[in-house]
Write a protein that holds these residues in place. Structure first.
Motif, PDB file in Angstrom:
ATOM      1  N   ALA A  63       0.035   9.338  -0.935  1.00  0.00           N
ATOM      2  CA  ALA A  63       1.139  10.266  -1.219  1.00  0.00           C
ATOM      3  C   ALA A  63       0.624  11.486  -1.982  1.00  0.00           C
ATOM      4  O   ALA A  63       0.997  12.623  -1.673  1.00  0.00           O
ATOM      5  CB  ALA A  63       2.231   9.556  -2.016  1.00  0.00           C
ATOM      6  N   ARG A  64      -0.226  11.268  -2.960  1.00  0.00           N
ATOM      7  CA  ARG A  64      -0.800  12.397  -3.710  1.00  0.00           C
ATOM      8  C   ARG A  64      -1.643  13.288  -2.793  1.00  0.00           C
ATOM      9  O   ARG A  64      -1.595  14.514  -2.888  1.00  0.00           O
ATOM     10  CB  ARG A  64      -1.659  11.888  -4.865  1.00  0.00           C
ATOM     11  CG  ARG A  64      -0.854  11.287  -5.986  1.00  0.00           C
ATOM     12  CD  ARG A  64      -1.762  10.844  -7.131  1.00  0.00           C
ATOM     13  NE  ARG A  64      -1.009  10.052  -8.073  1.00  0.00           N
ATOM     14  CZ  ARG A  64      -1.430   8.907  -8.608  1.00  0.00           C
ATOM     15  NH1 ARG A  64      -2.629   8.440  -8.307  1.00  0.00           N
ATOM     16  NH2 ARG A  64      -0.674   8.246  -9.450  1.00  0.00           N
ATOM     17  N   ARG A 100      -3.348   2.310  -2.957  1.00  0.00           N
ATOM     18  CA  ARG A 100      -3.571   3.128  -1.754  1.00  0.00           C
ATOM     19  C   ARG A 100      -2.342   3.946  -1.368  1.00  0.00           C
ATOM     20  O   ARG A 100      -2.470   5.128  -1.035  1.00  0.00           O
ATOM     21  CB  ARG A 100      -4.005   2.223  -0.590  1.00  0.00           C
ATOM     22  CG  ARG A 100      -4.319   2.974   0.671  1.00  0.00           C
ATOM     23  CD  ARG A 100      -5.580   3.785   0.538  1.00  0.00           C
ATOM     24  NE  ARG A 100      -5.794   4.565   1.750  1.00  0.00           N
ATOM     25  CZ  ARG A 100      -6.295   5.789   1.760  1.00  0.00           C
ATOM     26  NH1 ARG A 100      -6.671   6.366   0.657  1.00  0.00           N
ATOM     27  NH2 ARG A 100      -6.447   6.428   2.882  1.00  0.00           N
ATOM     28  N   ASP A 101      -1.149   3.360  -1.413  1.00  0.00           N
ATOM     29  CA  ASP A 101       0.041   4.094  -0.996  1.00  0.00           C
ATOM     30  C   ASP A 101       0.325   5.284  -1.915  1.00  0.00           C
ATOM     31  O   ASP A 101       0.733   6.357  -1.457  1.00  0.00           O
ATOM     32  CB  ASP A 101       1.262   3.171  -0.901  1.00  0.00           C
ATOM     33  CG  ASP A 101       1.583   2.458  -2.195  1.00  0.00           C
ATOM     34  OD1 ASP A 101       0.683   2.295  -3.042  1.00  0.00           O
ATOM     35  OD2 ASP A 101       2.745   2.053  -2.368  1.00  0.00           O
ATOM     36  N   GLY A 144       7.889   5.874   0.464  1.00  0.00           N
ATOM     37  CA  GLY A 144       8.556   4.759  -0.198  1.00  0.00           C
ATOM     38  C   GLY A 144       8.016   4.462  -1.592  1.00  0.00           C
ATOM     39  O   GLY A 144       7.918   3.295  -1.968  1.00  0.00           O
ATOM     40  N   ILE A 145       7.678   5.507  -2.330  1.00  0.00           N
ATOM     41  CA  ILE A 145       7.206   5.296  -3.701  1.00  0.00           C
ATOM     42  C   ILE A 145       8.106   6.026  -4.690  1.00  0.00           C
ATOM     43  O   ILE A 145       8.827   6.944  -4.323  1.00  0.00           O
ATOM     44  CB  ILE A 145       5.733   5.735  -3.889  1.00  0.00           C
ATOM     45  CG1 ILE A 145       5.577   7.231  -3.689  1.00  0.00           C
ATOM     46  CG2 ILE A 145       4.807   4.970  -2.982  1.00  0.00           C
ATOM     47  CD1 ILE A 145       4.243   7.765  -4.143  1.00  0.00           C
ATOM     48  N   ASP A 146       8.041   5.616  -5.931  1.00  0.00           N
ATOM     49  CA  ASP A 146       8.842   6.205  -6.993  1.00  0.00           C
ATOM     50  C   ASP A 146       8.120   7.422  -7.567  1.00  0.00           C
ATOM     51  O   ASP A 146       6.892   7.431  -7.672  1.00  0.00           O
ATOM     52  CB  ASP A 146       9.054   5.144  -8.088  1.00  0.00           C
ATOM     53  CG  ASP A 146      10.015   5.591  -9.142  1.00  0.00           C
ATOM     54  OD1 ASP A 146       9.589   5.658 -10.309  1.00  0.00           O
ATOM     55  OD2 ASP A 146      11.178   5.863  -8.812  1.00  0.00           O
TER      56      ASP A 146
END
Length: 122
Positions: A35-36, A30-31, A17-19
C-alpha cells in the motif's frame, strides 16, 4: 497534508483493505508495504511530488520513499494483480478528485451569482 495526498491514501487503504493507522504506523507486513509503495508511486508519477514531500506526507525519509518507488515500479511491470489494484486505486482517486473539483467549481459559480445579485440589488 494536501487533499490529493489524503485522496490517494484513502483510496489505497480502501482497495488494499488496511487501516490508515497501520499505513502511517511502523508495521512492515507485506500488505502495508505494498500500500505504501502504491501511494508513493501515485504521488510521484501522477502528482509530481518530490521524494522529500512524499516522505513528509507518509512519515518516512526520502531514502525509504525512493526504495518504495523502485520496488513498486518493478512489481507493476511484472505482476498482473498489482496492475489491477493500481488501476482500481487510480479510478477511485480520479473520482474523488473530480468530485472535489466539481464541488469547488459549483461553489465558485454560486458565490459569483450571489455577489452579482447583491450588486444589482435583486
Amino acid at each position: 497534508m494536501s487533499s490529493n495526498t489524503d485522496s490517494v491514501v484513502d483510496a489505497t487503504c480502501a482497495v488494499c483493505g488496511i487501516d490508515r493507522k497501520d499505513f502511517y504506523g511502523r508495521k512492515r507486513t507485506r500488505d502495508i508495504v505494498v500500500a505504501r509503495e502504491m501511494v508513493v508511486y501515485i504521488l510521484r508519477r501522477r502528482f509530481g511530488l518530490s521524494l522529500r514531500d512524499i516522505g513528509k506526507a507518509i512519515n518516512r525519509d526520502h531514502a525509504t520513499v525512493l526504495n518504495l518507488l523502485y520496488n513498486f515500479s518493478f512489481d507493476l511491470k511484472t505482476t498482473e494483480g498489482m496492475r489491477k489494484k493500481y488501476g482500481a486505486i487510480v479510478d477511485r482517486i480520479e473520482e474523488s478528485v473530480l468530485y472535489v473539483e466539481l464541488n469547488t467549481e459549483c461553489e465558485e459559480i454560486l458565490n459569483g451569482y450571489e455577489t452579482k445579485e447583491s450588486y444589482i440589488g435583486v
